[in-house]
Write a protein that holds these residues in place. Sequence first.
Motif, PDB file in Angstrom:
ATOM      1  N   GLN A   7       5.259   3.503 -15.626  1.00  0.00           N
ATOM      2  CA  GLN A   7       3.842   3.339 -15.301  1.00  0.00           C
ATOM      3  C   GLN A   7       3.214   2.197 -16.100  1.00  0.00           C
ATOM      4  OE1 GLN A   7       2.298   7.216 -16.085  1.00  0.00           O
ATOM      5  NE2 GLN A   7       3.097   8.112 -14.160  1.00  0.00           N
ATOM      6  N   ALA A  11       1.737  -1.315 -14.546  1.00  0.00           N
ATOM      7  CA  ALA A  11       0.371  -1.778 -14.798  1.00  0.00           C
ATOM      8  C   ALA A  11       0.373  -3.181 -15.392  1.00  0.00           C
ATOM      9  CB  ALA A  11      -0.339  -0.801 -15.729  1.00  0.00           C
ATOM     10  N   CYS A  83       1.053   0.779  -7.091  1.00  0.00           N
ATOM     11  CA  CYS A  83      -0.302   1.078  -7.569  1.00  0.00           C
ATOM     12  C   CYS A  83      -1.191   1.371  -6.361  1.00  0.00           C
ATOM     13  CB  CYS A  83      -0.845  -0.100  -8.370  1.00  0.00           C
ATOM     14  SG  CYS A  83      -2.537   0.125  -8.963  1.00  0.00           S
ATOM     15  N   SER A 131       0.883   5.122 -10.615  1.00  0.00           N
ATOM     16  CA  SER A 131      -0.043   4.570 -11.604  1.00  0.00           C
ATOM     17  C   SER A 131      -1.226   5.482 -11.892  1.00  0.00           C
ATOM     18  CB  SER A 131      -0.593   3.223 -11.099  1.00  0.00           C
ATOM     19  OG  SER A 131      -1.328   3.405  -9.899  1.00  0.00           O
ATOM     20  N   SER A 134      -1.623   6.722 -15.634  1.00  0.00           N
ATOM     21  CA  SER A 134      -1.852   5.696 -16.654  1.00  0.00           C
ATOM     22  C   SER A 134      -3.314   5.506 -16.954  1.00  0.00           C
ATOM     23  CB  SER A 134      -1.265   4.360 -16.181  1.00  0.00           C
ATOM     24  OG  SER A 134      -1.910   3.926 -14.996  1.00  0.00           O
TER      25      SER A 134
END
Length: 442
Positions: A7, A11, A83, A131, A134
């Motif tokens: 994750q 990002a 994402c 994602s 996160s």
Amino acid sequence: MQRRVRQVLNALREQGCAGYAKVATMGGFCDLDLLMVKATAPDDLPLPERYVHQFLKIFSISPVVSFQTFFHSFTRRFGKTRCWRVALKCLLLLHRLLRTVPQDSLFRAELLWVRSNGLLSLYPCHFRDNSSSSSSSSSSSSSSSSSSSLNFTNFIRSYAQFLDEAIDFFSMDDKASEDGISSSEELQIQSLSEKMKEIGRILEVLPQLQSLIDRGMDCRPAASASRSLLVKATMKHILRESFTCYSTFQRDIVVVMDSLFELPYRNCIAAFDIYKKAAVQAAQLCEFYDWCKAIGFCGSYEYPFIDRIPHLHIRALENVLHGMWQMTDSSSSNISSLGSPSPASSPSCLSDDDGDKEMVRTREIMVSTQWEKFEEDDDEVAPLLQLDVSNVSWEALLEASIVVSHDPPDSLFCNPNGYSDRIKDSRENTKLLDGWMEDADM
């Protein structure tokens, strides 16, 4: 631990791509790949409208090359991301361009070609979000983060399926505009054959509209997805698309139902199935719109009025159509029984005399196209009242009728019980009327 590392790396990669695109485009250099990355940055802000205008400007300069480059860039960006923010902005950008490009643009045709060749796959959509956790706090559990990721994944897939059917509907709409499909006002002044053709085309479009409305209701976000600012901005576009589809459906279904009993039986049954599904869909749509109003996705003034179809109306219409089918079936069976001989009277089982009689019987039921004069009976039915008016002018008859209307006999009046005081037979009435005619001549 490995999940958290993936994750974080995801990002960082998304942020790095977006930062590089911003720096590269600062000097005025405009590339579609960089513009795509810049427009779909992994943040919670809605899609800026200026990026849509920049894409439209590039499309107007070099349409064919820019279309191909855009779809390759879109496929690469949407297919590789994990994402949900990037994926949702990609779909939203495609949705905005579908609605903004001119009617005569080749954008939709190029999109259909890319999808038919397998270069772009919106349905089935294989996107999976990695994602969501996160951005969550450290105290949140892994189960809540996985459920949040699943909610965003389901929303992205539902939205992708909605756009996939919207592309098909837009292509049908463009084809209908090219073929010159008439509006409901123009259908009223057309001939019957042209009207039936137009209604047949409408019957092909109405199921597409109903399916598109269902896909819009499937995009209902759940739990944490409904609280996202980006999801709320996307739902406004989905709802406005649903409003347009429902308004178009209501206008076209009225035209079809007004001409229901003029349609062929197969089209009549298809129209009834559409109308029956519309009754169920109206109840679901009311519940969905009420939920959207409570969340505040769109203004209350934007929502259309949902025409609820009562179940009693559906049952009554179904009984009428069932009766029409029974009448059609019985009439066709009678015609077939008259036109086809019975097995007992087949030519192989008949003798010569029986064959001649059968020919005579068959000729008797044939319909002739020539006029025939039938002999009239000599006995004519005598009228109830016989008046000798051969030597009476029409002025005298008119004056006699005025006298009768002002001074009728007592036999024409009824007592309060509803019966005449003096009942005379037809002969007495005839004599009385002859007397009035003589008084008029004098």
